[in-house]
Enzyme design. Structure first.
Site, short mmCIF file in Angstrom:
data_model
loop_
_atom_site.label_atom_id
_atom_site.label_comp_id
_atom_site.label_asym_id
_atom_site.label_seq_id
_atom_site.Cartn_x
_atom_site.Cartn_y
_atom_site.Cartn_z
N HIS A 189 -16.42 -6.25 3.60
CA HIS A 189 -16.73 -7.16 4.71
C HIS A 189 -16.65 -8.61 4.28
O HIS A 189 -16.18 -9.47 5.01
CB HIS A 189 -18.14 -6.87 5.23
CG HIS A 189 -18.17 -5.75 6.21
ND1 HIS A 189 -19.24 -4.93 6.38
CD2 HIS A 189 -17.23 -5.33 7.08
CE1 HIS A 189 -18.96 -4.04 7.31
NE2 HIS A 189 -17.75 -4.26 7.76
N GLU A 432 5.62 6.22 15.30
CA GLU A 432 5.11 6.07 13.93
C GLU A 432 4.98 7.41 13.21
O GLU A 432 4.52 7.48 12.08
CB GLU A 432 3.78 5.30 13.92
CG GLU A 432 2.74 5.80 14.88
CD GLU A 432 1.49 4.94 14.93
OE1 GLU A 432 1.30 4.05 14.09
OE2 GLU A 432 0.67 5.17 15.85
N ASP A 456 2.64 3.18 9.57
CA ASP A 456 2.43 4.63 9.52
C ASP A 456 3.74 5.36 9.34
O ASP A 456 3.80 6.37 8.63
CB ASP A 456 1.73 5.11 10.79
CG ASP A 456 0.23 4.92 10.69
OD1 ASP A 456 -0.33 5.27 9.63
OD2 ASP A 456 -0.37 4.41 11.64
N CYS A 503 6.28 -3.38 15.50
CA CYS A 503 4.97 -4.03 15.36
C CYS A 503 4.31 -3.74 14.02
O CYS A 503 3.17 -4.14 13.80
CB CYS A 503 4.04 -3.66 16.50
SG CYS A 503 3.55 -1.94 16.49
C1 PEP Z 1 1.66 0.82 12.33
O1 PEP Z 1 1.29 1.94 12.00
O2 PEP Z 1 2.72 0.29 11.95
C2 PEP Z 1 0.81 -0.01 13.22
C3 PEP Z 1 1.23 -1.17 13.68
O3 PEP Z 1 -0.41 0.46 13.53
P1 PEP Z 1 -1.68 0.40 12.54
O4 PEP Z 1 -1.30 -0.45 11.37
O5 PEP Z 1 -2.78 -0.14 13.37
O6 PEP Z 1 -1.84 1.85 12.19
MG MG Z 2 -0.26 2.98 13.05
#
Ligand code: PEP
Ligand code: MG
Length: 588
Positions: A189, A432, A456, A503
């Protein structure tokens, strides 16, 4: 040079202030049976005062960094209401006739030792929280003074065994050049808070120092690489000072690009949008020129509290975000807990492989009540801006259909309640999981858009746990298997005529730009801190040259060849800005 864990980026040079250990050693005071009521009264009074104090810190801290980080203190308040912790303390007083402070100290030691034994970073962090709250309670029971931090002196580098969120909240960021802690890591944290405050922090120096750091010792540190030098010579100080100045200068230069369009030298326009997990991050993304939000990680709304957020609470946040993005769009992702993300109040099962287990959409489809509340809140917000909804961790058509069926139910109910919403709100999915790539053509018939979650995707394609430091060197975003998966996804989306964006963390790595240009992906979503760096790279890139490099990369047999070629191209396309001074996106 001592090597710790770089937990909050930035360079600091200055004198150390060593925080005294906030450890109490108490005589084992016993009380008479007749005085037990008095001990309980003292305990309850201490709890009341501690709660008032935590509430105060929380309010103060909220002013500085916003509601999400300050909600760490909700977890502290929850500990003081925790029936197991409290009954342990009461039990020691009642059965062993011990003074309230002794009972509190023993209960802290008991729970801290228990959590420390677990080989789980998250639980270890809970131990830090218990110690922090317990020490506050002890302080009131003993009437001991607060540790005084030097706030009216010269700026200093704070050195501590471990730094609790309460202690960090007391710091005046203007005086704290940097922080060094013996314990902790990137996900503690305190590290999260240090990043939010922009204070460089190196953690995990335990057992790495030959001589302990003393107050007044000169130190330099690099919060990006984790390097710390005690008693640096003049050359080292000059080197670090020049790194620090360069970082500040780069940052200033980059900030001037906030309002500039992301367009390559030969006229290809990109849409750079932000990954956010809070309204505060949205403000940051907008400050750095984000053209909307490509990923709103809603799970952070569910964290550091005692109960699931209500429909109304969620609606207020989603609506605010929708209104703030105005004519641009926000992609709200439904809850993605499980894996490494936990909720204190929602018991996840013990699992051998949490990332392959009860996670994300799997939980949502199982906990329909909770899912429906979130879907309703998002749908309601759709009446106030350009909202899109996205489901995480999809691996089958059935999951998408089940989620959409629930959405239809929600729409019916909202209609009956007479509440406005956008009936045509676009619905998309994260790509993903490898299974989703393989059936991307089938999934594309079900949804309006894809967003590729490379964080992921890489771990699942390569079977490399994204949290496991031991195999971190095998986590290769440029592995040919990953690149093929990305290309397959884009082709399926294109054939179906739906949008596709990226993303995951790969979007924030400016070296990847040629790949997106070759694939025709124009929307990239990334942490606010990465936006300007990627824009800078785009502005210095000739798309037609980049595409040629990418074509070669897609033919490569190894990740290292691709990494080398993309790196070399990036170098050729103007001065490399690197990530110095900018915190990396959380990949969880
Ligand atoms: C990903 O898996 O690329 C993603 C953007 O989601 P998170 O990192 O939140 O799992
Ligand atoms: Mg993800």
């Amino acid at each position: 040079m001592i090597q710790g864990i770089g937990a909050s980026a930035g360079v600091a040079i200055g004198k150390a202030f060593v925080l005294p250990n906030w450890e109490w050693s108490l005589p084992d005071t016993q009380v008479n049976a007749v005085d037990l009521a008095n001990e309980f009264e003292r305990l309850y009074e201490g709890i009341r005062t501690s709660k008032d104090e935590i509430e105060f810190i929380k309010r103060e801290f909220r002013e500085i960094v916003g509601p999400e980080e300050s909600s760490i203190f909700d977890a502290h308040l929850a500990i003081l209401d925790d029936p197991v912790f409290m009954s342990e303390i009461r039990g020691i007083i009642e059965r062993q006739y011990k003074a309230a402070e002794v009972a509190v100290k023993e209960a802290i030691d008991h729970f801290v030792a228990m959590f420390d034994l677990l080989d789980d970073e998250y639980m270890k962090e809970r131990a830090v929280d218990i110690k922090d709250v317990g020490n506050r309670l002890l302080k009131h029971l003993l009437g001991a003074p607060e540790v005084i931090l030097p706030s009216d002196t010269q700026p200093y580098i704070l050195v501590a065994k471990e730094l609790s969120p309460s202690q960090l909240a007391h710091l005046n960021p203007t005086y704290v050049l940097g922080i060094v802690t013996m314990m902790g890591g990137k996900t503690s944290h305190s590290s999260i808070m240090a990043r939010a405050l922009g204070i460089p922090l190196v953690a995990g120096l335990e057992n790495k120092l030959v001589n302990p750091i003393q107050t007044g010792d000169m130190l330099v540190l690099d919060g990006e690489t984790g390097a710390v030098q005690l008693h640096p010579d003049e050359t080292t100080v000059i080197k670090f000072a020049s790194m620090r100045d360069k970082q500040h200068k780069k940052r200033e230069q980059l900030e001037q690009l906030a309002t500039v369009e992301a367009i390559t030298k030969d006229g290809v326009t990109l849409r750079l949008v932000g990954n956010i997990s809070s309204v505060k991050e949205l403000n940051l993304a907008q400050k750095y020129g984000a053209e909307g939000v490509g990923l709103f990680r809603t799970e952070f709304l569910y964290m550091d509290r005692n109960t699931f957020p209500t429909e109304e609470e969620q609606f207020e946040v989603y609506k605010l975000v929708a209104e703030k993005v105005g004519s641009s769009t926000v992609v709200i992702r439904t809850l993605d807990i499980g894996g490494d993300k936990h909720l204190d109040y929602f018991q996840l099962p013990e699992e051998q492989n949490p990332f392959l287990g009860y996670r994300a959409i799997r939980i949502s489809l199982d906990r329909k009540d909770m899912f429906k509340t979130q879907l309703t809140a998002i749908m309601r917000a759709s009446a106030y801006g350009n909202v899109k909804m996205m489901f995480p961790m999809i691996s089958s058509v059935d999951e998408v259909q089940a989620a959409k069926a629930m959405l239809d139910e929600v729409k019916e109910e909202l209609e009956q309640r007479g509440i406005p919403f956008n009936r045509n709100m676009p619905v998309g999915i994260m790509i993903e999981v490898p299974a989703a790539v393989m059936i991307a053509d089938l999934l594309a018939e079900e949804v309006d858009f894809f967003s590729i979650g490379t964080n992921d995707l890489v771990q699942y394609v390569l079977a490399v746990d994204r949290m496991n430091e031991q195999i971190a060197h095998m986590y290769h975003p440029y592995h040919p298997a990953v690149l093929r998966m990305i290309r397959m996804t884009v082709e399926a989306a294109r054939n179906a005529g739906i949008d596709v964006s990226v993303c995951g963390e790969m979007a924030a790595d400016e070296r990847s730009l040629p790949l997106w240009l070759e694939l025709g992906i124009s929307e990239l979503s990334m942490s606010p801190q990465a936006l300007l760096r990627v824009k800078h790279r785009a502005l210095n890139t000739v798309a037609s040259d980049a595409r040629r490099v990418a074509v070669a990369c897609f033919r490569n047999r190894t990740s290292s060849e691709t990494e080398e070629q993309l790196g070399a191209f990036s170098e050729r396309s103007g001065a490399t800005l690197g990530a110095n001074g900018e915190s990396k996106e959380k990949t969880s």
